[in-house]
Scaffold this active site. Structure first.
Site, PDB file in Angstrom:
ATOM      1  N   HIS A   1     -15.492  17.087   9.200  1.00 31.13           N
ATOM      2  CA  HIS A   1     -14.845  16.104  10.068  1.00 31.13           C
ATOM      3  C   HIS A   1     -13.352  16.065   9.812  1.00 31.13           C
ATOM      4  O   HIS A   1     -12.866  16.496   8.767  1.00 31.13           O
ATOM      5  CB  HIS A   1     -15.424  14.699   9.842  1.00 31.13           C
ATOM      6  CG  HIS A   1     -15.344  14.229   8.431  1.00 31.13           C
ATOM      7  ND1 HIS A   1     -16.270  14.603   7.474  1.00 31.13           N
ATOM      8  CD2 HIS A   1     -14.453  13.424   7.786  1.00 31.13           C
ATOM      9  CE1 HIS A   1     -15.963  14.056   6.314  1.00 31.13           C
ATOM     10  NE2 HIS A   1     -14.853  13.338   6.471  1.00 31.13           N
TER      11      HIS A   1
ATOM     12  N   HIS B   1     -10.256  13.138   9.840  1.00 33.11           N
ATOM     13  CA  HIS B   1      -9.969  11.706   9.854  1.00 33.11           C
ATOM     14  C   HIS B   1      -8.731  11.426  10.702  1.00 33.11           C
ATOM     15  O   HIS B   1      -7.747  12.181  10.648  1.00 33.11           O
ATOM     16  CB  HIS B   1      -9.677  11.195   8.440  1.00 33.11           C
ATOM     17  CG  HIS B   1     -10.857  11.169   7.527  1.00 33.11           C
ATOM     18  ND1 HIS B   1     -11.685  10.074   7.404  1.00 33.11           N
ATOM     19  CD2 HIS B   1     -11.335  12.095   6.670  1.00 33.11           C
ATOM     20  CE1 HIS B   1     -12.624  10.321   6.510  1.00 33.11           C
ATOM     21  NE2 HIS B   1     -12.438  11.545   6.048  1.00 33.11           N
TER      22      HIS B   1
ATOM     23  N   TYR C   1     -18.994  18.746   3.040  1.00 28.89           N
ATOM     24  CA  TYR C   1     -18.849  18.715   1.584  1.00 28.89           C
ATOM     25  C   TYR C   1     -19.744  17.637   0.993  1.00 28.89           C
ATOM     26  O   TYR C   1     -20.096  16.664   1.666  1.00 28.89           O
ATOM     27  CB  TYR C   1     -17.395  18.435   1.198  1.00 28.89           C
ATOM     28  CG  TYR C   1     -16.859  17.120   1.720  1.00 28.89           C
ATOM     29  CD1 TYR C   1     -17.056  15.928   1.038  1.00 28.89           C
ATOM     30  CD2 TYR C   1     -16.144  17.080   2.914  1.00 28.89           C
ATOM     31  CE1 TYR C   1     -16.569  14.726   1.522  1.00 28.89           C
ATOM     32  CE2 TYR C   1     -15.652  15.883   3.416  1.00 28.89           C
ATOM     33  CZ  TYR C   1     -15.870  14.719   2.715  1.00 28.89           C
ATOM     34  OH  TYR C   1     -15.391  13.530   3.203  1.00 28.89           O
TER      35      TYR C   1
ATOM     36  N   ARG D   1     -21.697  15.267   3.455  1.00 27.36           N
ATOM     37  CA  ARG D   1     -21.102  14.779   4.696  1.00 27.36           C
ATOM     38  C   ARG D   1     -20.873  15.973   5.608  1.00 27.36           C
ATOM     39  O   ARG D   1     -20.484  17.052   5.157  1.00 27.36           O
ATOM     40  CB  ARG D   1     -19.747  14.108   4.445  1.00 27.36           C
ATOM     41  CG  ARG D   1     -19.803  12.817   3.662  1.00 27.36           C
ATOM     42  CD  ARG D   1     -18.761  11.853   4.203  1.00 27.36           C
ATOM     43  NE  ARG D   1     -19.066  11.452   5.563  1.00 27.36           N
ATOM     44  CZ  ARG D   1     -18.170  10.971   6.417  1.00 27.36           C
ATOM     45  NH1 ARG D   1     -16.909  10.856   6.068  1.00 27.36           N
ATOM     46  NH2 ARG D   1     -18.536  10.622   7.639  1.00 27.36           N
TER      47      ARG D   1
ATOM     48  N   TYR E   1     -10.656  17.359  -0.883  1.00 25.92           N
ATOM     49  CA  TYR E   1      -9.375  16.780  -0.499  1.00 25.92           C
ATOM     50  C   TYR E   1      -8.333  17.168  -1.537  1.00 25.92           C
ATOM     51  O   TYR E   1      -8.651  17.439  -2.703  1.00 25.92           O
ATOM     52  CB  TYR E   1      -9.492  15.264  -0.389  1.00 25.92           C
ATOM     53  CG  TYR E   1     -10.316  14.828   0.799  1.00 25.92           C
ATOM     54  CD1 TYR E   1      -9.717  14.532   2.016  1.00 25.92           C
ATOM     55  CD2 TYR E   1     -11.705  14.734   0.711  1.00 25.92           C
ATOM     56  CE1 TYR E   1     -10.477  14.145   3.115  1.00 25.92           C
ATOM     57  CE2 TYR E   1     -12.477  14.348   1.792  1.00 25.92           C
ATOM     58  CZ  TYR E   1     -11.851  14.052   2.996  1.00 25.92           C
ATOM     59  OH  TYR E   1     -12.614  13.682   4.078  1.00 25.92           O
TER      60      TYR E   1
END
Length: 270
Positions: A200, A202, A176, A197, A142
């Site tokens: 995806h 969000h 990640y 994870r 991120y």
């Protein structure tokens, strides 16, 4: 607890103490283990910063975050499954125009076009809803984790039109590992757990008169979709990522909101 004026606080604390004492009796907690646990929680707090919220991550890794989501979001009426907020949402992402790209650093990755529609339980479009989108970069970080990305990279907000639609361009996300440089990583290593994870996107969708929908969409071809370390995947959240002849990926997804109270959660990080 009898002098606690707030009845809900009294209920929660009495139940917590009962279960906590029962847990200590059941495992016959030693003094050394108690000291380690207290020190561990102190270190979790100290590891929380502007780049990550270690306490939220710990809740995610223990399955508590997903359990609370499931307890507080009804399923079975046709609404989109809710999913955990995660430790990386930031408030006040830029408000973007339809079709705009949220990839403010286009280096690397595969282009993705997302077309979404928001409806109510009766199938009618929800106009004027604010759709907050955030994701990790093509290298699995991120923007607040990566000094090489510009501020608010891969984050944006969109308002649905009269047909409940919104669309934007981005880069296809990658799976990640959750941050393992702090106490949470120590826990995963001690448990010999897989830290990844699946890829995806969000979404948080909000409008007055509707229950705020916090959810995620996972590519249905993601190899790690069955082994999410934070237990966040449900079958209803799998989206079909289709590759076009020009190399662009395309995702079409329908979101269904239920009536209720609009509530924006507290951001885990600034």
């Amino acid at each position: 607890m009898s002098h606690t004026e707030d009845p809900r606080l009294r209920e929660i604390m009495a139940c917590l103490v009962n279960h906590l004492h029962a847990f200590a009796r059941e495992v016959r907690l030693t003094e050394a283990e108690w000291e380690f646990a207290v020190d561990y929680l102190v270190r979790v707090g100290k590891a929380t910063s502007e780049k990550k919220n270690e306490m939220v991550l710990l809740s995610d890794l223990l399955g508590l975050s997903t359990l609370v989501v499931l307890l507080n979001n009804e399923q079975g009426k046709g609404e989109t499954d809710a999913a955990l907020l995660g430790p990386f949402w930031r408030a006040h992402a830029p408000l973007c125009a339809h079709g705009e790209s949220i990839a403010r650093d286009t280096g690397g990755g595969e282009p993705l076009a997302v077309a979404g529609v928001v409806k109510d339980l009766a199938g009618k479009p929800v106009a004027g809803a604010i759709v907050d989108v955030w994701q990790a970069s093509p290298v699995g970080l991120y923007e607040n984790q990566d000094d090489g990305q510009p501020d608010h990279n891969l984050r944006g907000r969109f308002e649905t039109n009269s047909e409940g639609r919104f669309d934007f361009r981005t880069m296809r996300p990658k799976g990640y590992p959750v941050p393992v440089d702090g106490p949470c990583g120590e826990l995963l290593r001690a448990q010999d757990r897989y830290p990844y994870r699946p890829a995806h996107l969000h979404f948080m969708i909000a409008k007055e008169g509707y229950k705020t929908l916090v959810t995620q969409v996972f590519p249905d071809d993601e190899p790690t979709i069955a082994s999410d370390v934070v237990f966040g995947v449900t079958p209803g959240l799998e989206g079909h990522f289709e590759r076009k002849p020009d190399g662009m990926w395309k995702l079409d997804y329908e979101f269904v909101m239920q009536p209720g109270k609009r509530r924006i959660p507290k951001a885990p990080i600034p």
